[in-house]
Design a protein around this motif. Sequence first.
Motif, PDB file in Angstrom:
ATOM      1  N   LEU A  94       0.856  -1.181   0.000  1.00  0.00           N
ATOM      2  CA  LEU A  94       0.000   0.000   0.000  1.00  0.00           C
ATOM      3  C   LEU A  94       0.895   1.236   0.000  1.00  0.00           C
ATOM      4  O   LEU A  94       1.776   1.364   0.844  1.00  0.00           O
ATOM      5  N   PHE A  95       0.682   2.102  -0.975  1.00  0.00           N
ATOM      6  CA  PHE A  95       1.466   3.321  -1.107  1.00  0.00           C
ATOM      7  C   PHE A  95       0.557   4.534  -0.932  1.00  0.00           C
ATOM      8  O   PHE A  95      -0.478   4.618  -1.594  1.00  0.00           O
ATOM      9  N   GLU A  96       0.923   5.455  -0.059  1.00  0.00           N
ATOM     10  CA  GLU A  96       0.235   6.745  -0.025  1.00  0.00           C
ATOM     11  C   GLU A  96       1.079   7.696  -0.855  1.00  0.00           C
ATOM     12  O   GLU A  96       2.271   7.867  -0.600  1.00  0.00           O
ATOM     13  N   VAL A  97       0.448   8.284  -1.864  1.00  0.00           N
ATOM     14  CA  VAL A  97       1.149   9.156  -2.801  1.00  0.00           C
ATOM     15  C   VAL A  97       0.591  10.570  -2.720  1.00  0.00           C
ATOM     16  O   VAL A  97      -0.544  10.775  -2.274  1.00  0.00           O
ATOM     17  N   LYS A  98       1.375  11.513  -3.148  1.00  0.00           N
ATOM     18  CA  LYS A  98       0.955  12.917  -3.089  1.00  0.00           C
ATOM     19  C   LYS A  98      -0.271  13.171  -3.968  1.00  0.00           C
ATOM     20  O   LYS A  98      -1.188  13.886  -3.579  1.00  0.00           O
ATOM     21  N   SER A  99      -0.278  12.565  -5.155  1.00  0.00           N
ATOM     22  CA  SER A  99      -1.426  12.749  -6.038  1.00  0.00           C
ATOM     23  C   SER A  99      -1.467  11.624  -7.064  1.00  0.00           C
ATOM     24  O   SER A  99      -0.471  10.949  -7.310  1.00  0.00           O
ATOM     25  N   LEU A 100      -2.638  11.446  -7.642  1.00  0.00           N
ATOM     26  CA  LEU A 100      -2.844  10.564  -8.781  1.00  0.00           C
ATOM     27  C   LEU A 100      -3.393  11.444  -9.902  1.00  0.00           C
ATOM     28  O   LEU A 100      -3.611  12.646  -9.709  1.00  0.00           O
ATOM     29  N   PHE A 101      -3.645  10.885 -11.049  1.00  0.00           N
ATOM     30  CA  PHE A 101      -4.096  11.660 -12.203  1.00  0.00           C
ATOM     31  C   PHE A 101      -5.431  12.353 -11.923  1.00  0.00           C
ATOM     32  O   PHE A 101      -6.358  11.752 -11.387  1.00  0.00           O
ATOM     33  N   GLU A 102      -5.487  13.613 -12.272  1.00  0.00           N
ATOM     34  CA  GLU A 102      -6.694  14.438 -12.147  1.00  0.00           C
ATOM     35  C   GLU A 102      -7.339  14.312 -10.766  1.00  0.00           C
ATOM     36  O   GLU A 102      -6.722  14.662  -9.769  1.00  0.00           O
ATOM     37  N   THR A 103      -8.559  13.785 -10.705  1.00  0.00           N
ATOM     38  CA  THR A 103      -9.327  13.720  -9.447  1.00  0.00           C
ATOM     39  C   THR A 103      -9.266  12.349  -8.772  1.00  0.00           C
ATOM     40  O   THR A 103      -9.995  12.101  -7.811  1.00  0.00           O
ATOM     41  N   LEU A 104      -8.401  11.480  -9.257  1.00  0.00           N
ATOM     42  CA  LEU A 104      -8.367  10.103  -8.763  1.00  0.00           C
ATOM     43  C   LEU A 104      -7.744  10.016  -7.379  1.00  0.00           C
ATOM     44  O   LEU A 104      -6.792  10.723  -7.058  1.00  0.00           O
ATOM     45  N   GLN A 105      -8.283   9.111  -6.552  1.00  0.00           N
ATOM     46  CA  GLN A 105      -7.850   8.946  -5.165  1.00  0.00           C
ATOM     47  C   GLN A 105      -7.276   7.569  -4.859  1.00  0.00           C
ATOM     48  O   GLN A 105      -6.603   7.388  -3.841  1.00  0.00           O
ATOM     49  N   VAL A 106      -7.547   6.575  -5.716  1.00  0.00           N
ATOM     50  CA  VAL A 106      -7.054   5.217  -5.476  1.00  0.00           C
ATOM     51  C   VAL A 106      -6.828   4.527  -6.820  1.00  0.00           C
ATOM     52  O   VAL A 106      -7.572   4.741  -7.780  1.00  0.00           O
ATOM     53  N   GLU A 107      -5.752   3.730  -6.877  1.00  0.00           N
ATOM     54  CA  GLU A 107      -5.393   3.018  -8.103  1.00  0.00           C
ATOM     55  C   GLU A 107      -4.864   1.640  -7.723  1.00  0.00           C
ATOM     56  O   GLU A 107      -4.113   1.503  -6.749  1.00  0.00           O
ATOM     57  N   LEU A 108      -5.255   0.627  -8.492  1.00  0.00           N
ATOM     58  CA  LEU A 108      -4.878  -0.759  -8.219  1.00  0.00           C
ATOM     59  C   LEU A 108      -4.043  -1.297  -9.377  1.00  0.00           C
ATOM     60  O   LEU A 108      -4.472  -1.241 -10.537  1.00  0.00           O
ATOM     61  N   GLU A 109      -2.869  -1.834  -9.064  1.00  0.00           N
ATOM     62  CA  GLU A 109      -1.950  -2.361 -10.069  1.00  0.00           C
ATOM     63  C   GLU A 109      -1.710  -3.841  -9.764  1.00  0.00           C
ATOM     64  O   GLU A 109      -1.335  -4.188  -8.645  1.00  0.00           O
ATOM     65  N   ALA A 110      -1.941  -4.711 -10.746  1.00  0.00           N
ATOM     66  CA  ALA A 110      -1.885  -6.147 -10.484  1.00  0.00           C
ATOM     67  C   ALA A 110      -0.978  -6.889 -11.454  1.00  0.00           C
ATOM     68  O   ALA A 110      -0.809  -6.489 -12.601  1.00  0.00           O
ATOM     69  N   THR A 111      -0.450  -8.009 -10.950  1.00  0.00           N
ATOM     70  CA  THR A 111       0.221  -9.009 -11.769  1.00  0.00           C
ATOM     71  C   THR A 111      -0.593 -10.292 -11.621  1.00  0.00           C
ATOM     72  O   THR A 111      -0.909 -10.708 -10.493  1.00  0.00           O
ATOM     73  N   VAL A 112      -0.957 -10.870 -12.756  1.00  0.00           N
ATOM     74  CA  VAL A 112      -1.852 -12.018 -12.773  1.00  0.00           C
ATOM     75  C   VAL A 112      -1.189 -13.150 -13.560  1.00  0.00           C
ATOM     76  O   VAL A 112      -0.556 -12.906 -14.584  1.00  0.00           O
ATOM     77  N   VAL A 113      -1.318 -14.378 -13.072  1.00  0.00           N
ATOM     78  CA  VAL A 113      -0.715 -15.527 -13.743  1.00  0.00           C
ATOM     79  C   VAL A 113      -1.771 -16.575 -14.067  1.00  0.00           C
ATOM     80  O   VAL A 113      -2.830 -16.622 -13.474  1.00  0.00           O
ATOM     81  N   LYS A 114      -1.409 -17.439 -15.038  1.00  0.00           N
ATOM     82  CA  LYS A 114      -2.215 -18.638 -15.329  1.00  0.00           C
ATOM     83  C   LYS A 114      -1.307 -19.690 -15.920  1.00  0.00           C
ATOM     84  O   LYS A 114      -0.191 -19.429 -16.304  1.00  0.00           O
TER      85      LYS A 114
END
Length: 129
Positions: A109-129
């Motif tokens: 979990l990262f608290e960042v100064k800002s995200l793009f425009e009005t965004l407040q939360v972003e999820l980044e994933a790595t997925v396997v199969k």
Amino acid sequence: MEIRNINPWTWQDERSYVQAVEVKNVNSTLYCAGQAAVFPDGSSSTEDMKGQLTHAIANLEQVILAAGYEPKGIVRLNIYTTSSAALWPHFSILQEWIAKHGIRQASTLFEVKSLFETLQVELEATVVK
């Protein structure tokens, strides 16, 4: 494919993640860009944190399914937010989604100064199969 979760402790279980994930004999890997509360027309949401988190989860799931993967294949999930304090009361939304799909992922979990425009939360994933 073989997946092994490594947890020298148990306290992380309440927070819906594992300390490490080892994956062997992977058929393919999907690296997802950060998914946030962005509408199909590309406009950023002005919803509150709860609404944005719900929207970001839906967008992440849509990308994963469109690629022919399943959410249960997530092995890494990074969470970026402009306010951990605002996110925390709604964190159960993410935990319920993780439990629903049987996801056992390493997370940061990262608290960042800002995200793009009005965004407040972003999820980044790595997925396997």
